[in-house]
Design a protein around this motif. Structure first.
Motif, PDB file in Angstrom:
ATOM      1  N   TRP A 112      80.019 122.347 -49.845  1.00  0.00           N
ATOM      2  CA  TRP A 112      80.042 121.760 -48.510  1.00  0.00           C
ATOM      3  C   TRP A 112      79.160 120.523 -48.378  1.00  0.00           C
ATOM      4  N   TYR A 113      78.090 120.423 -49.186  1.00  0.00           N
ATOM      5  CA  TYR A 113      77.152 119.311 -49.008  1.00  0.00           C
ATOM      6  C   TYR A 113      77.132 118.323 -50.168  1.00  0.00           C
ATOM      7  N   GLY A 114      77.891 118.621 -51.211  1.00  0.00           N
ATOM      8  CA  GLY A 114      78.149 117.613 -52.226  1.00  0.00           C
ATOM      9  C   GLY A 114      77.073 117.396 -53.262  1.00  0.00           C
ATOM     10  N   ASN A 115      76.044 118.208 -53.288  1.00  0.00           N
ATOM     11  CA  ASN A 115      75.016 118.063 -54.317  1.00  0.00           C
ATOM     12  C   ASN A 115      74.484 119.445 -54.702  1.00  0.00           C
ATOM     13  N   PRO A 116      74.017 119.617 -55.939  1.00  0.00           N
ATOM     14  CA  PRO A 116      73.528 120.922 -56.388  1.00  0.00           C
ATOM     15  C   PRO A 116      72.312 121.370 -55.587  1.00  0.00           C
ATOM     16  N   HIS A 117      72.193 122.660 -55.378  1.00  0.00           N
ATOM     17  CA  HIS A 117      71.030 123.239 -54.704  1.00  0.00           C
ATOM     18  C   HIS A 117      69.829 123.104 -55.634  1.00  0.00           C
ATOM     19  N   SER A 118      68.736 122.542 -55.121  1.00  0.00           N
ATOM     20  CA  SER A 118      67.569 122.281 -55.977  1.00  0.00           C
ATOM     21  C   SER A 118      66.411 123.241 -55.722  1.00  0.00           C
ATOM     22  N   ALA A 119      66.635 124.271 -54.911  1.00  0.00           N
ATOM     23  CA  ALA A 119      65.559 125.227 -54.617  1.00  0.00           C
ATOM     24  C   ALA A 119      66.148 126.638 -54.517  1.00  0.00           C
ATOM     25  N   ILE A 120      66.823 127.056 -55.575  1.00  0.00           N
ATOM     26  CA  ILE A 120      67.558 128.323 -55.552  1.00  0.00           C
ATOM     27  C   ILE A 120      66.630 129.517 -55.347  1.00  0.00           C
ATOM     28  N   GLU A 121      65.443 129.498 -55.956  1.00  0.00           N
ATOM     29  CA  GLU A 121      64.520 130.627 -55.794  1.00  0.00           C
ATOM     30  C   GLU A 121      64.056 130.747 -54.342  1.00  0.00           C
ATOM     31  N   MET A 122      63.820 129.618 -53.695  1.00  0.00           N
ATOM     32  CA  MET A 122      63.430 129.651 -52.287  1.00  0.00           C
ATOM     33  C   MET A 122      64.586 130.113 -51.407  1.00  0.00           C
ATOM     34  N   GLN A 123      65.804 129.767 -51.809  1.00  0.00           N
ATOM     35  CA  GLN A 123      66.975 130.183 -51.036  1.00  0.00           C
ATOM     36  C   GLN A 123      67.022 131.705 -50.899  1.00  0.00           C
ATOM     37  N   LYS A 124      66.571 132.407 -51.932  1.00  0.00           N
ATOM     38  CA  LYS A 124      66.627 133.872 -51.935  1.00  0.00           C
ATOM     39  C   LYS A 124      65.759 134.487 -50.834  1.00  0.00           C
ATOM     40  N   GLU A 125      64.707 133.773 -50.409  1.00  0.00           N
ATOM     41  CA  GLU A 125      63.836 134.325 -49.374  1.00  0.00           C
ATOM     42  C   GLU A 125      64.151 133.791 -47.981  1.00  0.00           C
ATOM     43  N   ALA A 126      65.056 132.823 -47.890  1.00  0.00           N
ATOM     44  CA  ALA A 126      65.374 132.216 -46.599  1.00  0.00           C
ATOM     45  C   ALA A 126      66.167 133.183 -45.720  1.00  0.00           C
ATOM     46  N   VAL A 127      65.791 133.258 -44.447  1.00  0.00           N
ATOM     47  CA  VAL A 127      66.494 134.086 -43.466  1.00  0.00           C
ATOM     48  C   VAL A 127      67.284 133.169 -42.543  1.00  0.00           C
ATOM     49  N   TYR A 128      68.544 133.504 -42.320  1.00  0.00           N
ATOM     50  CA  TYR A 128      69.399 132.712 -41.439  1.00  0.00           C
ATOM     51  C   TYR A 128      68.887 132.821 -40.005  1.00  0.00           C
ATOM     52  N   GLY A 129      68.728 131.673 -39.352  1.00  0.00           N
ATOM     53  CA  GLY A 129      67.974 131.623 -38.105  1.00  0.00           C
ATOM     54  C   GLY A 129      68.731 131.765 -36.808  1.00  0.00           C
ATOM     55  N   LEU A 130      69.833 132.499 -36.786  1.00  0.00           N
ATOM     56  CA  LEU A 130      70.514 132.774 -35.520  1.00  0.00           C
ATOM     57  C   LEU A 130      69.781 133.947 -34.872  1.00  0.00           C
TER      58      LEU A 130
END
Length: 342
Positions: A112-130
């Motif tokens: 969707w955003y056209g570039n590789p994710h550069s913080a995959i380890e941090m992504q694992k701890e991210a909580v969706y903010g709805l």
């Protein structure tokens, strides 16, 4: 207790909205404001409507002493937040307003955003903010990823219906209109007054809008199977506001009851009486979302309309709501201001 707050990207619309909201927050103090291109400037010179406030001078991110900060808002452009947030202290609470941590699947992010994710380890701890649907996870999170403003509006209109299984999941159409501030503050030719005023147009037609990644992720997770909606956004020649009109297959009274059950205790969600539809005029500058349910003339079909302010409930207000939870502050603190009217 006063919590020390930093805002990165303070010279953008969402940064300014954060300052506006936090200015009267009884338990927060802004101790650092960052804006790379406007570093060295005073906030009153960047945003004259904030000149009455005593605020720190804008600096570059590298000049901030984060050891004195309790929570940091990142209101930076997409594709920038992953790199910046990865370099922040590991114990710092962060609310990210960009798209960089919204999608749990790194491959979906790249799609969707056209570039590789550069913080995959941090992504694992991210909580969706709805907030209304991830409240318990947000309370204990270190990194919260704010939703897209269009994605938030659409989810408020549809999530309870998918969860309650009261609509046909293969018959969902969303027609959404958004004010121009949703595109950010950067200079763009198509957003010049002469290009935008007195007109109204669809964009990202045919399923190319990036917020579809959030709809796919969230709706499919709720349903336990793939859910894809038809979604067309439109750009309005207005500064603020989103109005999402959703066409669904289901009984209006049953749908209205599903909303009553889902939002009965939610302070920022206002469900209108059955048969009434909301207006962006009635939520402007506030953290409220208004939802209306109207039966269609075709039996068994219903129209659901949701309205919110893209800069407040759709972004900075949502971010502050999440920050309150993360800091153990009453969730509604600083956010109960009434909408501006007319």
């Amino acid at each position: 207790m006063t919590h020390k707050i930093a805002i990165l990207g303070a010279s953008g619309y969402t940064g300014a909205e954060l300052v506006r909201l936090i200015a009267t927050h009884p338990e927060m103090e802004i101790v650092a404001l960052a804006a790379e291109r406007k570093a060295g400037m005073e906030m009153r010179d960047v945003f004259p409507h904030l000149r009455h406030l005593d605020l720190p001078t804008l600096v570059k991110i590298g000049e901030i002493d984060f050891s004195t900060v309790d929570l940091c808002f990142c209101a930076l452009p997409h594709k920038t937040s992953q790199e910046v947030i990865s370099a922040l202290p590991a114990d710092l609470k962060i609310v990210d307003l960009s798209a960089d941590f919204r999608l749990r699947d790194p491959e979906a992010y790249e799609t969707w955003y056209g570039n590789p994710h550069s913080a995959i380890e941090m992504q694992k701890e991210a909580v969706y903010g709805l907030t209304e649907f991830y409240r318990d996870q947000i309370k204990n999170a270190r990194l919260v990823a704010g939703t897209g403003c269009n994605a938030a509006t659409g989810q408020f209109a549809l999530r309870p219906l998918i969860e309650a299984d009261v609509i046909d999941l293969d018959e969902i159409i969303m027609d959404l209109k958004c004010g121009v501030s949703g595109a950010g503050r950067a200079l763009k030719e198509n957003l010049l007054h002469a290009e935008l005023a007195e007109g109204y147009h669809a964009y990202a037609v045919g399923g190319t809008h990036r917020h579809l990644g959030e709809f796919d992720q969230e709706f499919s997770a709720i349903a336990g199977r793939e859910v894809k909606i038809q979604f067309t956004p439109h750009l309005l020649p207005t500064n603020r506001g989103i109005l999402a009109t959703c066409y669904v297959k289901g009984d209006a009274q049953v749908i209205h009851k599903a909303f009553e059950n889902a939002y009965a205790d939610e302070p920022f969600i206002e469900l209108l009486p059955l048969g009434q539809a909301p207006s962006t005029k009635h939520i402007r500058g506030s953290n409220f979302c208004h939802i209306g349910v109207v039966a269609d003339r075709i039996e068994g079909r219903t129209i659901v309309v949701a309205a919110l302010d893209n800069l407040t409930k759709g972004s900075s207000g949502q971010a502050l709501q999440n920050a309150n939870l993360m800091l153990g502050v009453e969730e509604t603190t600083g956010l109960m201001l009434a909408p501006l009217f007319p």
